[in-house]
Design a protein around this motif. Structure first.
Motif, PDB file in Angstrom:
ATOM      1  N   ALA A 211       1.706   8.363  -3.384  1.00  0.00           N
ATOM      2  CA  ALA A 211       0.342   7.848  -3.523  1.00  0.00           C
ATOM      3  C   ALA A 211      -0.606   8.562  -2.568  1.00  0.00           C
ATOM      4  O   ALA A 211      -1.724   8.942  -2.938  1.00  0.00           O
ATOM      5  CB  ALA A 211       0.329   6.338  -3.257  1.00  0.00           C
ATOM      6  N   GLY A 212      -0.140   8.770  -1.339  1.00  0.00           N
ATOM      7  CA  GLY A 212      -0.957   9.498  -0.376  1.00  0.00           C
ATOM      8  C   GLY A 212      -1.219  10.913  -0.875  1.00  0.00           C
ATOM      9  O   GLY A 212      -2.316  11.458  -0.713  1.00  0.00           O
TER      10      GLY A 212
ATOM     11  N   PHE B  40      -3.948  10.956  -3.389  1.00  0.00           N
ATOM     12  CA  PHE B  40      -5.216  10.832  -2.678  1.00  0.00           C
ATOM     13  C   PHE B  40      -5.651  12.190  -2.126  1.00  0.00           C
ATOM     14  O   PHE B  40      -6.803  12.609  -2.288  1.00  0.00           O
ATOM     15  CB  PHE B  40      -5.051   9.802  -1.555  1.00  0.00           C
ATOM     16  CG  PHE B  40      -6.207   9.740  -0.592  1.00  0.00           C
ATOM     17  CD1 PHE B  40      -7.430   9.239  -0.981  1.00  0.00           C
ATOM     18  CD2 PHE B  40      -6.062  10.203   0.720  1.00  0.00           C
ATOM     19  CE1 PHE B  40      -8.494   9.188  -0.098  1.00  0.00           C
ATOM     20  CE2 PHE B  40      -7.115  10.150   1.606  1.00  0.00           C
ATOM     21  CZ  PHE B  40      -8.336   9.642   1.205  1.00  0.00           C
TER      22      PHE B  40
ATOM     23  N   VAL C  95      -7.384   6.634   6.034  1.00  0.00           N
ATOM     24  CA  VAL C  95      -7.044   6.152   4.693  1.00  0.00           C
ATOM     25  C   VAL C  95      -5.595   6.500   4.383  1.00  0.00           C
ATOM     26  O   VAL C  95      -4.821   5.679   3.883  1.00  0.00           O
ATOM     27  CB  VAL C  95      -7.982   6.757   3.628  1.00  0.00           C
ATOM     28  CG1 VAL C  95      -7.466   6.484   2.226  1.00  0.00           C
ATOM     29  CG2 VAL C  95      -9.385   6.209   3.784  1.00  0.00           C
ATOM     30  N   LEU C  96      -5.216   7.717   4.721  1.00  0.00           N
ATOM     31  CA  LEU C  96      -3.852   8.171   4.471  1.00  0.00           C
ATOM     32  C   LEU C  96      -2.843   7.287   5.205  1.00  0.00           C
ATOM     33  O   LEU C  96      -1.858   6.815   4.623  1.00  0.00           O
ATOM     34  CB  LEU C  96      -3.718   9.628   4.920  1.00  0.00           C
ATOM     35  CG  LEU C  96      -2.442  10.332   4.488  1.00  0.00           C
ATOM     36  CD1 LEU C  96      -2.350  10.370   2.973  1.00  0.00           C
ATOM     37  CD2 LEU C  96      -2.428  11.760   5.039  1.00  0.00           C
TER      38      LEU C  96
ATOM     39  N   PHE D 172       0.489   0.476   3.675  1.00  0.00           N
ATOM     40  CA  PHE D 172       0.390  -0.482   2.579  1.00  0.00           C
ATOM     41  C   PHE D 172       1.679  -0.512   1.762  1.00  0.00           C
ATOM     42  O   PHE D 172       2.239  -1.561   1.473  1.00  0.00           O
ATOM     43  CB  PHE D 172      -0.793  -0.117   1.685  1.00  0.00           C
ATOM     44  CG  PHE D 172      -0.923  -0.992   0.478  1.00  0.00           C
ATOM     45  CD1 PHE D 172      -1.586  -2.205   0.557  1.00  0.00           C
ATOM     46  CD2 PHE D 172      -0.379  -0.604  -0.737  1.00  0.00           C
ATOM     47  CE1 PHE D 172      -1.694  -3.021  -0.553  1.00  0.00           C
ATOM     48  CE2 PHE D 172      -0.484  -1.420  -1.848  1.00  0.00           C
ATOM     49  CZ  PHE D 172      -1.142  -2.632  -1.760  1.00  0.00           C
ATOM     50  N   PHE D 173       2.148   0.667   1.438  1.00  0.00           N
ATOM     51  CA  PHE D 173       3.358   0.744   0.620  1.00  0.00           C
ATOM     52  C   PHE D 173       4.585   0.232   1.373  1.00  0.00           C
ATOM     53  O   PHE D 173       5.423  -0.467   0.810  1.00  0.00           O
ATOM     54  CB  PHE D 173       3.595   2.185   0.156  1.00  0.00           C
ATOM     55  CG  PHE D 173       2.893   2.485  -1.129  1.00  0.00           C
ATOM     56  CD1 PHE D 173       3.550   2.344  -2.334  1.00  0.00           C
ATOM     57  CD2 PHE D 173       1.574   2.895  -1.126  1.00  0.00           C
ATOM     58  CE1 PHE D 173       2.896   2.610  -3.524  1.00  0.00           C
ATOM     59  CE2 PHE D 173       0.914   3.154  -2.303  1.00  0.00           C
ATOM     60  CZ  PHE D 173       1.567   3.017  -3.504  1.00  0.00           C
TER      61      PHE D 173
ATOM     62  N   ALA E  97       4.926   5.756  -1.077  1.00  0.00           N
ATOM     63  CA  ALA E  97       3.761   5.878  -0.209  1.00  0.00           C
ATOM     64  C   ALA E  97       3.343   7.340  -0.104  1.00  0.00           C
ATOM     65  O   ALA E  97       2.156   7.677  -0.209  1.00  0.00           O
ATOM     66  CB  ALA E  97       4.087   5.327   1.176  1.00  0.00           C
TER      67      ALA E  97
ATOM     68  N   ILE F 100      -2.668   3.964   3.461  1.00  0.00           N
ATOM     69  CA  ILE F 100      -1.900   3.976   2.214  1.00  0.00           C
ATOM     70  C   ILE F 100      -0.405   3.886   2.519  1.00  0.00           C
ATOM     71  O   ILE F 100       0.338   3.108   1.916  1.00  0.00           O
ATOM     72  CB  ILE F 100      -2.195   5.262   1.409  1.00  0.00           C
ATOM     73  CG1 ILE F 100      -3.603   5.182   0.808  1.00  0.00           C
ATOM     74  CG2 ILE F 100      -1.165   5.457   0.296  1.00  0.00           C
ATOM     75  CD1 ILE F 100      -4.031   6.456   0.116  1.00  0.00           C
ATOM     76  N   ILE F 101       0.015   4.672   3.483  1.00  0.00           N
ATOM     77  CA  ILE F 101       1.444   4.691   3.810  1.00  0.00           C
ATOM     78  C   ILE F 101       1.899   3.315   4.304  1.00  0.00           C
ATOM     79  O   ILE F 101       2.896   2.772   3.847  1.00  0.00           O
ATOM     80  CB  ILE F 101       1.733   5.797   4.849  1.00  0.00           C
ATOM     81  CG1 ILE F 101       1.494   7.159   4.178  1.00  0.00           C
ATOM     82  CG2 ILE F 101       3.154   5.687   5.385  1.00  0.00           C
ATOM     83  CD1 ILE F 101       1.647   8.347   5.085  1.00  0.00           C
TER      84      ILE F 101
END
Lengths: 508, 368
Positions: free
Chosen positions: B39-40, B43, B334-335, B341-342, B36, B338-339
């Motif tokens: 990916a963040g 971004f 969004v950040l 989501f993972f 996460a 993303i976290i």
């Protein structure tokens, strides 16, 4: 290849989660025009192997050949395209659809016109002797009719390799006869058939060859004509076994559990039990036989207070149980123990360890706000030791235990409360031979202690060998109560189909 | 008849795992957290920021000063309390997503005493407010539980809808009966008098103390009491609970009342500790975030303590990077997304795994 097999498995291996080897280099050959019985104890990997052939699981090693060609069966659709049809133990039918609609769903391409489908179904039915009314809804059908629809479904899709997973478990002896006649016809038409079953007499009757699995390995493939039940059992278990079930003589005590005129109405307003009367004496095992869904579940639940009943009475040593809640019945002092059919969904909490499951029926009895786990832990240790329950520890969730061990936990707890009445529903369902015999011994032990045992069963041979008397239910009615010592399986079968016992009724 | 598809093996396929041990499951979660962050980071890099600096700022932002730490704790209080509250319901498999409404009703009930009985002695007033908040939140939980028992209504929809009713009850009070007459231009509810606010301890209102006490109580309740045992049994299977002689309906009512009551306390703490009035934003989405916190923590009180702390850090840190780097609110949302989501996807890998296609030459040669 000189001879082309319908299915050939070479070195099939399936490992679950990197730990449990369900299939270990299993070899299997199936020819067209033969019935192969696949035999093995529970957990020997039969179902896993069949699920790989029908595209539900994928093998981790080894190769499958169908009609001599190497194939990868990635999904049930692939299996269907290869002409493999599986008839599962639990039917996969849409209840509110008619037989014809059920047959049509899942077939490829456009649906044929009703007239054409009807014609095709009739053609297949008459060829194999299947009797099905295409317009009948599934919910109106008996278990055997539903099974016929399942078979029709795979035949309609053009399958010529059929796999049947314990097809006779839900049938009466007469229905089994009929099924076997159908299977034999299919074999004579050149279809290849695998049948999974636990019942050795059926293996002897129906199959041409037998393949035996033990602990995930294929141990032998033999021609049925050259073997017998004892040899097969030894292959299955790995050592010689005594297949007889003990039926100790005991002194019977009258009036422990008396049910009279019991009627129960189900959720949909259907009469599930009609005017049921019987008595279970102390020191006897009363078996209950009947096709699945004949009211066995309702009978157990009415006695234990789980469902209310409007008519009749249930008396436990002069105490009327009608109108009492399960909690009140538990607190009577004279206890009824109950081992329900759904072990993990009703008898136990699957996510809890043995200790917490021991507490289930007694936790509220200690005073105070807090739960006392110490006696439960001791009891858990004691049961693990006495019943040889295989578990990593008392706190391991019981759902991770094997079926036999789960049942030992449940039955062990119920026996531990020193009951006067013990009710067991399908006590050995899904258990292997060794576990089953351990359970029979426990039931006999209780009987010898003077407990009144009500044992709902499905294997008629076992009921006849274990029980003192057998009550037969059909559509919620008692069609007979017979003495197990001088009754045959055929007689039980007739009673199960609703042909009432006539003159013998008086002698019980 | 054999189709060409049956001659190929798929590149990847999903297969069910055997159950992982707690330690392995924890490992999977840690890996997903790491992914996460990566990916963040990508971004952030795409946006032109240095991810390491941003992540560093999130952490330091939450702790850089005494004030920042106090702010973080303040964010954590309602999250911890309401996550504990919903956990009681979820342990019983009762899908209470009405924490938001229960927080609001707790605040409303407590505010009545704050507004109209502010002359009472402070300890008495605060205790009465606490009890009122519990009753308010509890009732908001009881309503769906009652209908669930009676007619088997769907508690998910029911609790969700009650959130909106609660929200509009505040609007109604603000615009009507409880409108502050001293503020003619603009409809709001009067600020609480100091007598009706939570005192501070170490610079933060004592809601944090209440939250910690609740944490201990809920932990003990679930683990060591008969009632906690009953909750777990019903959560396992209602049929088993019936079989064990439990009064399932009674237990559902009792548990959901407690669940709502605890959420109500979060509302009390927010109104009397942070907002010092009753505002429509008294819950402000905490009731929903609490659901995520509870599930990420596997419904374990100890885990909830940790996760709600991490959430508060993330929340506080995000607001710092907003002001320090001009990162817009949307970007930090969004950040956070993303976290989350993972981490949630990690749950999938606790139960399933991907199996890649085997190479040809490996086949058959496995007899070793």
């Amino acid at each position: 290849m000189s001879e082309q097999y319908a299915i050939e498995c070479r070195g099939i291996t399936k490992i679950f989660g990197g730990k449990v080897t369900a299939n270990d280099h299993v070899d299997l050959q199936l020819k067209f025009g033969e019935i192969l019985a696949l035999l093995g104890e529970n957990g020997s990997g039969k179902t896993t192997l069949m699920n790989m052939l029908s595209g539900i699981y994928r093998p981790d090693g080894g190769t499958i050949f169908v009609r001599g060609e190497e194939v990868f069966i990635n999904s049930p659709v692939d299996a269907m395209n290869l002409g493999i049809g599986m008839i599962h133990q639990h039917f996969k039918l849409v209840n509110v659809f008619s037989a014809m609609d059920n047959i049509a769903i899942g077939t490829k391409g456009r649906r044929l016109s009703t007239a054409k489908m009807r014609e095709k179904i009739r053609e297949i039915s008459s060829r194999f002797g299947l009797e099905v009314d295409p317009d009948k809804k599934i919910y109106d059908m008996s278990v055997s009719e539903k099974q016929t629809v399942e078979i029709l479904k795979v035949l309609y899709r053009g399958s010529d390799i059929l796999i049947l997973d314990e097809p006779t478990a839900v049938l009466t002896p007469q229905e089994t006869e009929k099924l076997f006649a159908i299977l034999k016809k299919m074999r004579d038409e050149g279809k290849a058939i695998i049948i999974i079953t636990h019942k050795l007499n059926e293996v002897m009757e129906i199959s041409d060859r037998v393949s035996v699995l033990r602990k995930g390995k294929s141990v032998a493939s033999v021609n049925t004509a050259e073997t017998d039940e004892l040899k097969l059992t030894e292959l299955m278990v790995g050592h010689s076994v005594d297949l007889s079930i003990r039926r100790p003589e005991t002194d019977k005590k009258d009036g422990v559990l008396k049910v009279s005129g019991l009627s129960v109405t189900g959720a949909e307003g259907m009469k599930m039990l009609k005017d049921v009367s019987f008595e279970v004496k102390g020191g006897e095992i009363l078996g209950v036989a009947g096709v699945a869904g004949s009211g066995q579940k309702e009978l157990c639940e009415a006695i234990t207070g789980l469902i209310p009943f409007e008519q009749g009475s249930v008396k436990l040593e002069d105490t009327e149980l009608k109108g009492k809640s399960p909690f009140e019945i538990l607190n009577l002092g004279v206890s009824i123990s109950f081992v329900p059919e759904d072990r993990l969904g009703m008898g136990l909490v699957s996510s809890m360890g043995i200790t917490d499951n021991m507490l289930l029926r007694t936790y509220y009895k200690t005073p105070g706000l807090f739960i006392d786990r110490k006696p439960a832990k001791e009891m858990a240790d004691k049961l693990i030791d006495r019943l040889q329950i295989l578990t990593p520890g008392t706190e391991t969730p019981v759902r991770l235990l094997s079926g036999g061990n789960v049942q030992k936990v449940l039955l062990g707890r119920e026996i531990e409360s020193a009951p006067r009445v013990l009710i067991t529903a399908y006590a050995v369902r899904g258990l292997d031979i060794n576990s089953s015999y351990a359970i029979y011994d426990l039931l006999n032990e209780q009987k010898e202690k003077g407990v009144a045992v009500l044992n709902i069963g499905e294997d008629l041979d076992v009921l006849l060998a274990l029980c003192d008397r057998i009550l037969v239910l059909c559509h919620g009615e008692v069609t007979g109560i017979v003495d197990a010592k001088n009754t045959t399986k055929e007689q039980l079968g007739l009673l199960m189909t609703g042909i009432k016992q006539e003159k013998e009724a008086a002698h019980v | 008849m054999s189709d060409h598809t049956t001659h190929k093996e798929p590149l990847l396929r999903v297969s069910k795992r055997r159950e992982l041990t707690k330690r392995q499951a924890f490992g999977v979660k840690m890996i997903s957290l790491l992914l996460a962050l990566i990916a963040g980071g990508i971004f952030l890099a795409v946006l032109g920021f240095n991810p390491f600096v941003i992540y560093g700022t999130i952490v330091s932002g939450a702790f850089r000063s005494k004030l920042a730490v106090q702010g973080t704790v303040k964010l954590m209080i309602p999250l911890l309390i309401s996550a504990l509250g919903v956990t009681l319901a979820y342990k019983m498999q009762f899908w209470n997503i009405g924490a938001e409404g229960q927080i609001i009703m707790g605040a409303v009930f407590a505010s009545y005493f704050a507004l109209f009985h502010s002359n009472w002695p402070r300890p008495v007033l605060l205790i009465v407010m606490l009890l009122a908040a519990m009753i308010g939140g509890g009732i908001w939980g009881l309503i769906p539980a009652f209908f669930k028992n009676k007619w088997n209504t769907n508690e998910t929809l029911f609790t969700l809808m009650l959130n909106y009713i609660a929200l509009h009850i505040i609007s109604f009070l603000r615009d009507g009966p409880w409108r502050d007459p001293a503020n003619p231009g603009f409809a709001k509810i009067a600020t609480f008098e100091e007598n009706a606010t939570l005192p501070k301890l170490f610079g933060v209102h004592i809601g944090w103390l209440i939250a910690l006490i609740l944490f201990v109580l809920v932990y003990i309740y679930l683990k060591y009491t008969k009632q906690g045992y009953e909750i777990s049994v019903i959560g396992g299977s209602k049929a088993t609970a019936n079989y064990a002689g439990m009064h399932v309906k009674k237990i559902i009512i009792r548990t959901i009342f407690l669940s709502g009551a605890i959420c109500g306390i979060a509302g009390f703490s927010n109104a009397a500790g942070s907002d010092l009035t009753l505002a429509t934003g008294v819950a402000g989405g905490v009731g929903f975030t609490a659901i995520i916190v509870a599930w990420l923590a596997d419904l374990e009180p100890l885990g909830i303590l940790v996760v709600s702390f991490l959430f508060a850090v993330l929340d506080k840190g995000s607001s710092v990077i907003q002001s320090a780097y001009g990162l817009s609110t949307d970007c930090s949302d969004v950040l956070e997304g993303i976290i989350l989501f993972f981490v949630i996807a990690g749950g999938f890998f606790v139960r399933y795994r991907f199996v890649p296609r085997k190479r040809k030459e490996e086949k058959g040669g496995e007899n070793a």
